[in-house]
Design an enzyme around this catalytic site. Structure first.
Site, mmCIF file in Angstrom:
data_model
loop_
_atom_site.group_PDB
_atom_site.id
_atom_site.type_symbol
_atom_site.label_atom_id
_atom_site.label_comp_id
_atom_site.label_asym_id
_atom_site.label_seq_id
_atom_site.Cartn_x
_atom_site.Cartn_y
_atom_site.Cartn_z
ATOM 1 N N ASP A 88 0.824 -1.210 0.000
ATOM 2 C CA ASP A 88 0.000 0.000 0.000
ATOM 3 C C ASP A 88 0.856 1.256 0.000
ATOM 4 O O ASP A 88 0.473 2.291 -0.547
ATOM 5 C CB ASP A 88 -0.926 -0.013 1.220
ATOM 6 N N ASP A 131 2.622 1.610 -3.800
ATOM 7 C CA ASP A 131 1.862 2.026 -4.979
ATOM 8 C C ASP A 131 1.767 3.549 -5.065
ATOM 9 O O ASP A 131 1.842 4.135 -6.146
ATOM 10 C CB ASP A 131 0.482 1.380 -5.008
ATOM 11 N N GLY A 132 1.638 4.202 -3.912
ATOM 12 C CA GLY A 132 1.629 5.659 -3.913
ATOM 13 C C GLY A 132 2.966 6.244 -4.326
ATOM 14 O O GLY A 132 3.027 7.229 -5.077
ATOM 15 N N ARG A 164 3.662 8.605 -7.772
ATOM 16 C CA ARG A 164 4.296 9.933 -7.791
ATOM 17 C C ARG A 164 5.599 9.924 -8.578
ATOM 18 O O ARG A 164 5.904 10.879 -9.300
ATOM 19 C CB ARG A 164 4.519 10.407 -6.358
ATOM 20 N N ASP A 218 -7.252 1.845 -4.434
ATOM 21 C CA ASP A 218 -6.484 1.747 -3.197
ATOM 22 C C ASP A 218 -7.399 1.819 -1.980
ATOM 23 O O ASP A 218 -7.287 1.024 -1.048
ATOM 24 C CB ASP A 218 -5.448 2.877 -3.161
ATOM 25 N N ASP A 264 -8.279 -1.244 0.760
ATOM 26 C CA ASP A 264 -8.030 -1.074 2.195
ATOM 27 C C ASP A 264 -9.274 -1.353 3.020
ATOM 28 O O ASP A 264 -9.237 -2.057 4.033
ATOM 29 C CB ASP A 264 -7.544 0.356 2.478
#
Length: 248
Positions: A90, A93-94, A98, A111, A115
């Site tokens: 998790d 992936d962010g 970016r 996402d 969650d």
């Protein structure tokens, strides 16, 4: 994906004369729900958004979470490893979104839904593992889904580009949560570790292994000093769980 011109008919509402001084409400375009969703989610991409690297990681998270749920009732160590890896991805992936310039509204929704569903499934298991606290677990599931739904809906109605774009004058707590990486990590990790630790201490030490049950018990003892015997001490579902779920 081709771009579209969205020109909904709208009605401008002036700010209320009875609003508090010092704060001005901008005019709001009142449109139907479908157009509001189109405006909030409209993006154009030169590539296939479904094949963005962060979204591929998201698909992997879903697969890992599904496997973890499959082993949840029979193999606690395998379940914990798969569930933990899904949660760990998790964060990546962010970072990938970016770094590669591949942020998308589809990825943000994917996402969030992943969650919410994985945590809810774990809480359902904990409801059966600790029946005395089933009502509290059910409340946490309800709180988690309802709070995120209301936040996402308000973001869509206001036409925000992302549900994470929260200004400090709207909510200082949410602003710190979405804008400070350390705060975000601590709350997300603390939330998942708390419930995973409750999952581990439910099992006999022979099924999980001494190091894992000892670490889980130590974490729960450190996180929450209250020790009711129903939760296989040291563990509890006190107000800290509610507080963490409110923010996540």
């Amino acid at each position: 994906m081709t771009s579209r011109n969205l020109k909904p008919r709208s009605l401008s509402l002036s700010s209320n004369s009875g609003s508090r001084p010092g704060r001005r409400r901008d005019s709001i375009d009142v449109i139907n729900a479908k157009v509001a969703v189109d405006l909030a989610t409209h993006q154009t991409y030169e590539e296939n958004v479904f094949l963005f690297v962060p979204n591929l990681i998201g698909y992997g998270r879903i697969l890992l979470a599904g496997l973890a749920l499959n082993y949840m009732k029979s193999h606690p160590k395998v379940c914990t490893a798969l569930y933990g890896l899904s949660c760990l991805l998790d964060a990546f992936d962010g970072m990938a979104a970016r770094a590669l310039g591949q942020t998308s509204k589809f990825g943000a929704v994917l996402d969030m839904v992943t969650d919410r569903c994985t945590t809810a499934c774990l809480l359902c298991f904990l409801s059966s593992a600790y029946p005395s606290y089933a009502l509290l677990f059910q409340f946490l599931i309800t709180l988690d889904f309802s709070s995120h739904y209301m936040h996402m809906y308000s973001s869509l109605v206001t036409g925000a580009r992302s549900h994470k774009l929260v200004t400090s004058d709207v909510s200082r707590i949410l602003w710190y949560y979405y804008n400070d990486p350390t705060t975000l990590f601590l709350f997300c990790a603390g939330n998942e570790l708390f419930f995973v630790a409750l999952y581990l201490v439910h099992w006999p030490q022979s099924s999980v292994g001494w190091p894992f049950t000892s670490l889980a018990a130590s974490f729960l003892e450190f996180a929450v000093p209250v020790i009711p015997p129903e939760l296989v001490k040291p563990a509890t579902l006190s107000s800290i769980a509610v507080f963490i779920s409110k923010l996540t």
